[in-house]
Write a protein that holds these residues in place. Structure first.
Motif, PDB file in Angstrom:
ATOM      1  N   MET A  39       0.796  -1.392   0.060  1.00 47.68           N
ATOM      2  CA  MET A  39       0.115   0.056   0.070  1.00 47.68           C
ATOM      3  C   MET A  39       0.971   1.177   0.106  1.00 47.68           C
ATOM      4  SD  MET A  39      -2.827  -1.532   2.693  1.00 47.68           S
ATOM      5  CE  MET A  39      -3.568   0.277   3.038  1.00 47.68           C
ATOM      6  N   ALA A  40       2.012   1.290   0.585  1.00 48.21           N
ATOM      7  CA  ALA A  40       2.985   2.136   0.851  1.00 48.21           C
ATOM      8  C   ALA A  40       3.559   2.822  -0.575  1.00 48.21           C
ATOM      9  CB  ALA A  40       3.951   2.251   1.663  1.00 48.21           C
ATOM     10  N   LEU A  41       3.885   1.481  -1.212  1.00 41.98           N
ATOM     11  CA  LEU A  41       4.275   1.802  -2.504  1.00 41.98           C
ATOM     12  C   LEU A  41       3.497   2.181  -3.584  1.00 41.98           C
ATOM     13  CD1 LEU A  41       6.324  -0.740  -4.905  1.00 41.98           C
ATOM     14  CD2 LEU A  41       4.186  -0.077  -5.419  1.00 41.98           C
ATOM     15  N   LEU A  42       2.132   1.512  -3.598  1.00 37.95           N
ATOM     16  CA  LEU A  42       1.085   2.067  -4.300  1.00 37.95           C
ATOM     17  C   LEU A  42       0.648   3.690  -4.353  1.00 37.95           C
ATOM     18  CD1 LEU A  42      -1.544  -0.564  -5.299  1.00 37.95           C
ATOM     19  CD2 LEU A  42       0.307   0.100  -6.618  1.00 37.95           C
ATOM     20  N   GLN A  43       0.693   3.987  -2.989  1.00 38.16           N
ATOM     21  CA  GLN A  43       0.473   5.401  -2.381  1.00 38.16           C
ATOM     22  C   GLN A  43       1.436   6.289  -3.176  1.00 38.16           C
ATOM     23  OE1 GLN A  43      -0.032   6.424   1.446  1.00 38.16           O
ATOM     24  NE2 GLN A  43      -1.041   8.050   1.097  1.00 38.16           N
ATOM     25  N   GLU A  44       2.722   5.896  -3.114  1.00 37.83           N
ATOM     26  CA  GLU A  44       3.683   6.816  -3.769  1.00 37.83           C
ATOM     27  C   GLU A  44       3.648   7.001  -5.191  1.00 37.83           C
ATOM     28  OE1 GLU A  44       7.038   7.513  -1.445  1.00 37.83           O
ATOM     29  OE2 GLU A  44       8.527   7.726  -3.201  1.00 37.83           O
ATOM     30  N   TYR A  45       3.108   5.799  -5.781  1.00 36.47           N
ATOM     31  CA  TYR A  45       3.218   5.613  -7.213  1.00 36.47           C
ATOM     32  C   TYR A  45       2.108   6.669  -7.879  1.00 36.47           C
ATOM     33  CZ  TYR A  45       3.082   3.316 -11.843  1.00 36.47           C
ATOM     34  OH  TYR A  45       3.288   3.096 -13.169  1.00 36.47           O
ATOM     35  N   GLY A  46       0.974   7.051  -7.122  1.00 34.94           N
ATOM     36  CA  GLY A  46       0.166   8.235  -7.190  1.00 34.94           C
ATOM     37  C   GLY A  46      -0.812   7.773  -8.294  1.00 34.94           C
ATOM     38  N   LYS A  47      -1.134   6.461  -8.701  1.00 39.20           N
ATOM     39  CA  LYS A  47      -2.360   6.093  -9.691  1.00 39.20           C
ATOM     40  C   LYS A  47      -3.254   5.584  -8.987  1.00 39.20           C
ATOM     41  CE  LYS A  47       0.224   6.477 -14.021  1.00 39.20           C
ATOM     42  NZ  LYS A  47       0.953   5.686 -14.974  1.00 39.20           N
ATOM     43  N   PRO A  48      -4.387   6.206  -8.206  1.00 37.26           N
ATOM     44  CA  PRO A  48      -5.314   5.513  -7.459  1.00 37.26           C
ATOM     45  C   PRO A  48      -6.039   4.266  -8.094  1.00 37.26           C
ATOM     46  CG  PRO A  48      -5.972   7.936  -7.803  1.00 37.26           C
ATOM     47  CD  PRO A  48      -4.519   7.675  -8.539  1.00 37.26           C
ATOM     48  N   GLU A  49      -5.991   4.317  -9.354  1.00 29.20           N
ATOM     49  CA  GLU A  49      -6.837   3.304 -10.169  1.00 29.20           C
ATOM     50  C   GLU A  49      -6.391   1.987 -10.251  1.00 29.20           C
ATOM     51  OE1 GLU A  49      -5.422   5.865 -11.596  1.00 29.20           O
ATOM     52  OE2 GLU A  49      -4.381   5.161 -13.495  1.00 29.20           O
ATOM     53  N   ILE A  50      -4.866   1.962  -9.931  1.00 26.51           N
ATOM     54  CA  ILE A  50      -4.188   0.455  -9.860  1.00 26.51           C
ATOM     55  C   ILE A  50      -4.606  -0.221  -8.595  1.00 26.51           C
ATOM     56  CG2 ILE A  50      -1.789  -0.355  -9.759  1.00 26.51           C
ATOM     57  CD1 ILE A  50      -0.970   1.569 -11.652  1.00 26.51           C
ATOM     58  N   GLY A  51      -4.881  -1.562  -8.986  1.00 24.91           N
ATOM     59  CA  GLY A  51      -4.960  -2.622  -7.910  1.00 24.91           C
ATOM     60  C   GLY A  51      -3.839  -3.775  -8.000  1.00 24.91           C
ATOM     61  N   ALA A  63       6.561  -8.279  -1.394  1.00 25.41           N
ATOM     62  CA  ALA A  63       5.400  -7.709  -1.820  1.00 25.41           C
ATOM     63  C   ALA A  63       5.809  -6.522  -2.551  1.00 25.41           C
ATOM     64  CB  ALA A  63       4.677  -7.306  -0.596  1.00 25.41           C
ATOM     65  N   VAL A  64       6.942  -5.568  -2.148  1.00 17.36           N
ATOM     66  CA  VAL A  64       7.168  -4.442  -2.807  1.00 17.36           C
ATOM     67  C   VAL A  64       8.024  -4.559  -4.068  1.00 17.36           C
ATOM     68  CG1 VAL A  64       6.692  -2.976  -0.845  1.00 17.36           C
ATOM     69  CG2 VAL A  64       9.099  -3.787  -1.338  1.00 17.36           C
ATOM     70  N   ALA A  65       8.928  -5.528  -3.920  1.00 23.09           N
ATOM     71  CA  ALA A  65       9.714  -5.979  -5.149  1.00 23.09           C
ATOM     72  C   ALA A  65       8.937  -6.691  -6.375  1.00 23.09           C
ATOM     73  CB  ALA A  65      10.903  -6.908  -4.731  1.00 23.09           C
ATOM     74  N   GLY A  66       8.047  -7.550  -5.891  1.00 29.53           N
ATOM     75  CA  GLY A  66       7.071  -8.156  -6.988  1.00 29.53           C
ATOM     76  C   GLY A  66       6.102  -6.859  -7.587  1.00 29.53           C
ATOM     77  N   GLY A  67       5.639  -6.079  -6.782  1.00 30.99           N
ATOM     78  CA  GLY A  67       4.995  -4.913  -7.110  1.00 30.99           C
ATOM     79  C   GLY A  67       5.607  -4.244  -8.184  1.00 30.99           C
ATOM     80  N   ASN A  68       6.819  -3.889  -7.674  1.00 34.40           N
ATOM     81  CA  ASN A  68       7.720  -3.110  -8.554  1.00 34.40           C
ATOM     82  C   ASN A  68       7.950  -3.609  -9.991  1.00 34.40           C
ATOM     83  OD1 ASN A  68       8.936  -0.390  -8.904  1.00 34.40           O
ATOM     84  ND2 ASN A  68      10.827  -1.501  -8.604  1.00 34.40           N
ATOM     85  N   MET A  69       7.957  -5.117 -10.041  1.00 38.11           N
ATOM     86  CA  MET A  69       8.239  -5.641 -11.300  1.00 38.11           C
ATOM     87  C   MET A  69       6.904  -5.330 -11.966  1.00 38.11           C
ATOM     88  SD  MET A  69       9.946  -9.235  -9.915  1.00 38.11           S
ATOM     89  CE  MET A  69      11.347  -9.302  -8.976  1.00 38.11           C
ATOM     90  N   LEU A  70       5.805  -5.412 -11.381  1.00 43.01           N
ATOM     91  CA  LEU A  70       4.426  -5.015 -12.212  1.00 43.01           C
ATOM     92  C   LEU A  70       4.345  -3.554 -12.618  1.00 43.01           C
ATOM     93  CD1 LEU A  70       1.628  -6.976 -10.016  1.00 43.01           C
ATOM     94  CD2 LEU A  70       2.786  -7.692 -12.030  1.00 43.01           C
ATOM     95  N   LEU A  71       5.072  -2.765 -12.102  1.00 43.71           N
ATOM     96  CA  LEU A  71       5.092  -1.176 -12.604  1.00 43.71           C
ATOM     97  C   LEU A  71       6.386  -1.003 -13.333  1.00 43.71           C
ATOM     98  CD1 LEU A  71       3.914   0.314  -9.076  1.00 43.71           C
ATOM     99  CD2 LEU A  71       2.351  -0.582 -11.197  1.00 43.71           C
ATOM    100  N   ASP A  72       6.760  -2.010 -13.915  1.00 46.56           N
ATOM    101  CA  ASP A  72       8.150  -1.729 -14.947  1.00 46.56           C
ATOM    102  C   ASP A  72       9.190  -1.109 -14.173  1.00 46.56           C
ATOM    103  OD1 ASP A  72       6.903  -2.872 -17.062  1.00 46.56           O
ATOM    104  OD2 ASP A  72       6.038  -0.787 -17.666  1.00 46.56           O
TER     105      ASP A  72
END
Lengths: 314, 314
Positions: free
Chosen positions: B72-84, B109-118
């Motif tokens: 959640m901390a990663l997605l918040q900083e990514y700043g695109k609220p539509e992403i799940g 979680a964050v390293a995997g999430g980052n892979m999904l966000l290129d």
């Protein structure tokens, strides 16, 4: 004249900076361009004799002289009582300057003596002998300065019992600028004001920095070296003994220094820089700060020397 | 189905040892063979959802789960609220084992999430997000375990303000053996018994060892690593919480270990060895010592992994 009478060596023994920031009591470094010069000759007359000392008012009596005592320790362990060594010393490092004056003499004596004995002893043994000179000079046989003087570069004293000294990697383009304010700070006073206990959180920060500094040296990461040059334990206490210390630190960093701290127990202050130009800009800044203070000072600029005591032409 | 719905990744996130001997609070390492497995999928439904957790009884509610909070901390900083992101977790590391169970989940979680966000975020940012998981797990956003879990190998946390984490060199043939005695030692208890002040002379010995350990890692000097694996500050206090700790240390070294100490805040104990054979001999010795004690235990043997979280085949 016997064969041994002809054997002579002249050595350069470098000035050194001990207590490199976070590395209080463990990390030291050797200068390349500043140091004592000593000539040693094998002699048929047993024992150690100091024939002359130029540049400082120090005892000629070997048992009262740090170089003499160190060389006597070496000869004693060598175990041939018929051997004698004569030594003349040219002091280019002012005693009490905080850049390892006594260590340079002690290190030069034992390293030079060892050359006359076909390098019979290991560097570790030489450090041990030179520490006897430090015992005479300040009461404690510490290795902070004799280790870098003998090994060159950056050194780490991991342990005293047993003695465990590691030569660290030294980045090629690392320079040091040292200012020696000519005021007296006694090592015993500088040690006396330290607290015997420190906060665990400060100690953790310090060993994080020590680890980072060592990593920065091996990877030649000047930015990391810069960030790691922080001493949260000793500098906040000892720096009050040194005129304009905080000004020096801040403005030398503005002038291009990576960082620095108190050299040994002071009063000298050292700053590390990447490259000679930065090191000279730092020297100019030190002059700017100290010239108006009315305190005499001397400034040294040198690459970190990767060799310790070395033979030079007679 | 949108393009993003198809994007999935499966990662392995390693177990880690924090507080590596003298490197209390600063040096950690990652195992190669032991860790959690996690699958992450981009989803059109905003926010973080944990669809399943296998192997441990942990909350599925993202805001109550270390992996969820970190992501959640990663997605918040990514700043695109539509992403799940949907995530399923297979825990192979027992919570409370002292080898970074919560850190493995948060890091994965964050390293995997980052892979999904290129790979939008730097490793330093990932460490920062994963620390939010640690904040949930133990109240303090420490990086001792998440740093090696994300970066792999040995890591050094030089500073928290600002966060400054260094990946150290890891010798190829360095192995770790960990015994996890299945008794509970709460991190808060383990921290509570520490003294806030320590002797300066002990702190100096500790930072000499930290410097030596880092030097030993860079030079792949196993003897030096062995000598530097000493903790004179924390281990003497915390080891009383761990059954047979001193026996373990002495006899594992006799069996070929370089040295070791308490993993994290315990109760696990780690031993480093040169080579797999020694690491397995150490494991056998640990069994010999623990089998008669009547305490359940689990033993892990692994090379020090040089990669942190990594993608594996789904």
């Amino acid at each position: 004249m016997s064969q041994t009478n002809k054997r002579s060596v002249k050595v350069f023994s470098p000035a050194t900076v001990a207590n490199v920031a976070c590395g209080f009591d463990v990390i030291g470094l050797a200068l390349e361009g500043t140091g004592d010069e000593m000539e040693l000759h094998l002699s048929d007359k047993p024992g150690v004799r100091i024939t002359s000392i130029e540049g400082a008012d120090l005892p000629l009596e070997a048992s009262q002289n740090v170089a003499g005592v160190a060389l006597m320790a070496l000869l004693q362990e060598y175990g041939k009582p018929e051997i004698g060594i004569e030594m003349s010393i040219k002091k280019n490092i002012h005693p009490g300057s905080g850049i390892g004056s006594s260590a340079a003499s002690a290190a030069g004596a034992v390293a030079g003596g060892n050359m006359l004995l076909d390098n019979y002893f290991s560097p570790d043994a030489l450090i041990r002998f030179a520490m006897e000179g430090e015992r005479l000079a300040c009461g404690t046989p510490h290795a902070d300065n004799v280790a870098p003087a003998i090994l060159g570069g950056f050194t780490l004293v991991r342990s005293y019992q047993p003695l465990d000294v590691i030569k660290l990697h030294t980045p090629q383009d690392l320079w040091v600028t040292v200012i020696h304010p000519q005021i007296e700070v006694k090592t015993s006073d500088a040690r006396g004001i330290l607290k015997q206990q420190v906060l665990l959180k400060d100690a953790i920060r310090q060993w994080g920095n020590v680890g980072a500094l060592v990593a920065g040296l091996y990877t030649e990461d000047y930015g990391l070296i810069s960030r790691a040059l922080e001493d949260v334990i000793v500098e906040p206490i000892r720096s009050i003994l040194i005129p304009a210390f905080h000004d020096l630190k801040i403005r030398c960093k503005e002038a291009g220094a990576l960082g620095g701290g108190i050299s040994g127990s002071g009063p000298s202050v050292f700053m590390l820089s990447k490259g000679e130009d930065n090191a000279r800009a730092v020297a100019a800044m030190m002059e700017n700060i100290y010239a108006p203070l009315g305190v005499d000072y001397k400034i040294y600029v040198s690459r970190i020397g990767n060799s310790g005591v070395k033979a030079i032409n007679i």
